[in-house]
Design a protein around this motif. Structure first.
Motif, PDB file in Angstrom:
ATOM      1  N   PHE A  54       4.204   5.609  -5.498  1.00 43.52           N
ATOM      2  CA  PHE A  54       4.461   5.695  -6.928  1.00 43.52           C
ATOM      3  C   PHE A  54       3.649   6.830  -7.201  1.00 43.52           C
ATOM      4  O   PHE A  54       4.003   7.581  -8.346  1.00 43.52           O
ATOM      5  CB  PHE A  54       4.130   4.326  -7.499  1.00 43.52           C
ATOM      6  CG  PHE A  54       4.031   4.131  -8.948  1.00 43.52           C
ATOM      7  CD1 PHE A  54       5.244   4.045  -9.626  1.00 43.52           C
ATOM      8  CD2 PHE A  54       2.725   4.375  -9.807  1.00 43.52           C
ATOM      9  CE1 PHE A  54       5.322   3.889 -10.971  1.00 43.52           C
ATOM     10  CE2 PHE A  54       2.838   4.166 -11.031  1.00 43.52           C
ATOM     11  CZ  PHE A  54       4.157   3.955 -11.805  1.00 43.52           C
ATOM     12  N   GLU A  55       2.342   6.754  -6.941  1.00 42.52           N
ATOM     13  CA  GLU A  55       1.516   8.012  -7.373  1.00 42.52           C
ATOM     14  C   GLU A  55       2.191   9.249  -7.165  1.00 42.52           C
ATOM     15  O   GLU A  55       2.039  10.144  -8.111  1.00 42.52           O
ATOM     16  CB  GLU A  55       0.111   7.682  -6.544  1.00 42.52           C
ATOM     17  CG  GLU A  55      -0.985   8.882  -7.248  1.00 42.52           C
ATOM     18  CD  GLU A  55      -2.092   8.724  -6.382  1.00 42.52           C
ATOM     19  OE1 GLU A  55      -2.926   9.767  -6.434  1.00 42.52           O
ATOM     20  OE2 GLU A  55      -2.836   7.607  -6.058  1.00 42.52           O
ATOM     21  N   LEU A  56       2.659   9.456  -5.961  1.00 44.68           N
ATOM     22  CA  LEU A  56       3.276  10.798  -5.600  1.00 44.68           C
ATOM     23  C   LEU A  56       4.614  10.911  -6.659  1.00 44.68           C
ATOM     24  O   LEU A  56       4.796  12.151  -7.246  1.00 44.68           O
ATOM     25  CB  LEU A  56       3.970  10.648  -4.171  1.00 44.68           C
ATOM     26  CG  LEU A  56       2.881  11.112  -3.038  1.00 44.68           C
ATOM     27  CD1 LEU A  56       3.650  11.060  -1.786  1.00 44.68           C
ATOM     28  CD2 LEU A  56       2.053  12.317  -3.337  1.00 44.68           C
ATOM     29  N   ALA A  57       5.390   9.898  -6.727  1.00 42.47           N
ATOM     30  CA  ALA A  57       6.668  10.209  -7.612  1.00 42.47           C
ATOM     31  C   ALA A  57       6.526  10.429  -9.014  1.00 42.47           C
ATOM     32  O   ALA A  57       7.029  10.999  -9.833  1.00 42.47           O
ATOM     33  CB  ALA A  57       7.549   8.989  -7.405  1.00 42.47           C
ATOM     34  N   ALA A  58       5.107   9.909  -9.430  1.00 42.21           N
ATOM     35  CA  ALA A  58       4.723   9.767 -11.016  1.00 42.21           C
ATOM     36  C   ALA A  58       4.149  11.488 -11.314  1.00 42.21           C
ATOM     37  O   ALA A  58       4.165  11.592 -12.481  1.00 42.21           O
ATOM     38  CB  ALA A  58       4.047   8.671 -11.328  1.00 42.21           C
ATOM     39  N   THR A  59       3.743  12.241 -10.322  1.00 41.35           N
ATOM     40  CA  THR A  59       3.230  13.403 -10.747  1.00 41.35           C
ATOM     41  C   THR A  59       4.128  14.269 -11.321  1.00 41.35           C
ATOM     42  O   THR A  59       5.087  14.623 -11.072  1.00 41.35           O
ATOM     43  CB  THR A  59       2.968  14.024  -9.310  1.00 41.35           C
ATOM     44  OG1 THR A  59       1.994  13.181  -8.354  1.00 41.35           O
ATOM     45  CG2 THR A  59       2.147  15.307  -9.432  1.00 41.35           C
ATOM     46  N   ASP A  86       0.897  -1.312  -0.028  1.00 40.60           N
ATOM     47  CA  ASP A  86       0.013  -0.002  -0.048  1.00 40.60           C
ATOM     48  C   ASP A  86       0.810   1.323  -0.031  1.00 40.60           C
ATOM     49  O   ASP A  86       0.512   2.234  -0.580  1.00 40.60           O
ATOM     50  CB  ASP A  86      -1.025   0.096   1.191  1.00 40.60           C
ATOM     51  CG  ASP A  86      -2.020  -0.946   1.131  1.00 40.60           C
ATOM     52  OD1 ASP A  86      -2.304  -1.506  -0.092  1.00 40.60           O
ATOM     53  OD2 ASP A  86      -2.573  -1.002   1.959  1.00 40.60           O
ATOM     54  N   SER A  87       1.873   1.215   0.711  1.00 36.95           N
ATOM     55  CA  SER A  87       2.823   2.379   0.657  1.00 36.95           C
ATOM     56  C   SER A  87       3.515   2.650  -0.725  1.00 36.95           C
ATOM     57  O   SER A  87       3.759   3.863  -1.116  1.00 36.95           O
ATOM     58  CB  SER A  87       3.886   2.314   1.965  1.00 36.95           C
ATOM     59  OG  SER A  87       3.401   2.171   3.097  1.00 36.95           O
TER      60      SER A  87
END
Length: 109
Positions: A45-50, A39-40
């Protein structure tokens, strides 16, 4: 939280390979003994892909269990955490799987 640094490395690698194309999904194998919380990892991944070519991409994680072999008693055993200890009491355990941390594939458009 080491998941953030792993996620940043994954995003950098897939964006480099995408060569300017949009990354739609990434599939990874993350072994149970890597001490990565799925989950982390998804959140990071979502944060880094922004702001990158991977923004909005789906991350699919396969988390195979750890498997070990005790050199003392010869037993094969499931390993659920990084503390390698056989039920016979031996710590002479060979890890056969569970430490994978691999980008398997990615989908681009």
């Amino acid at each position: 939280m080491h998941e953030l640094s792993i996620a940043q490395s994954v995003v950098e690698a897939v964006c480099e390979r995408a060569d300017g194309r949009r990354v739609r999904s990434v599939r990874m194998v993350v072994g149970a003994l890597c001490a990565v919380v799925p989950d982390s990892m998804l959140f990071c991944f979502e944060l880094a892909a922004t702001g990158t070519a991977a923004e909005g991409a789906r991350l699919d994680l396969e988390t195979p269990a750890g498997v070990g072999h005790c050199r003392q008693c010869g037993a094969d055993l499931a390993l659920t955490d990084p503390i390698l200890l056989c039920p016979c009491g031996s710590s002479d355990v060979e890890v056969r799987s569970g430490r994978e941390l691999t980008i398997v594939s990615m989908e681009v458009s």
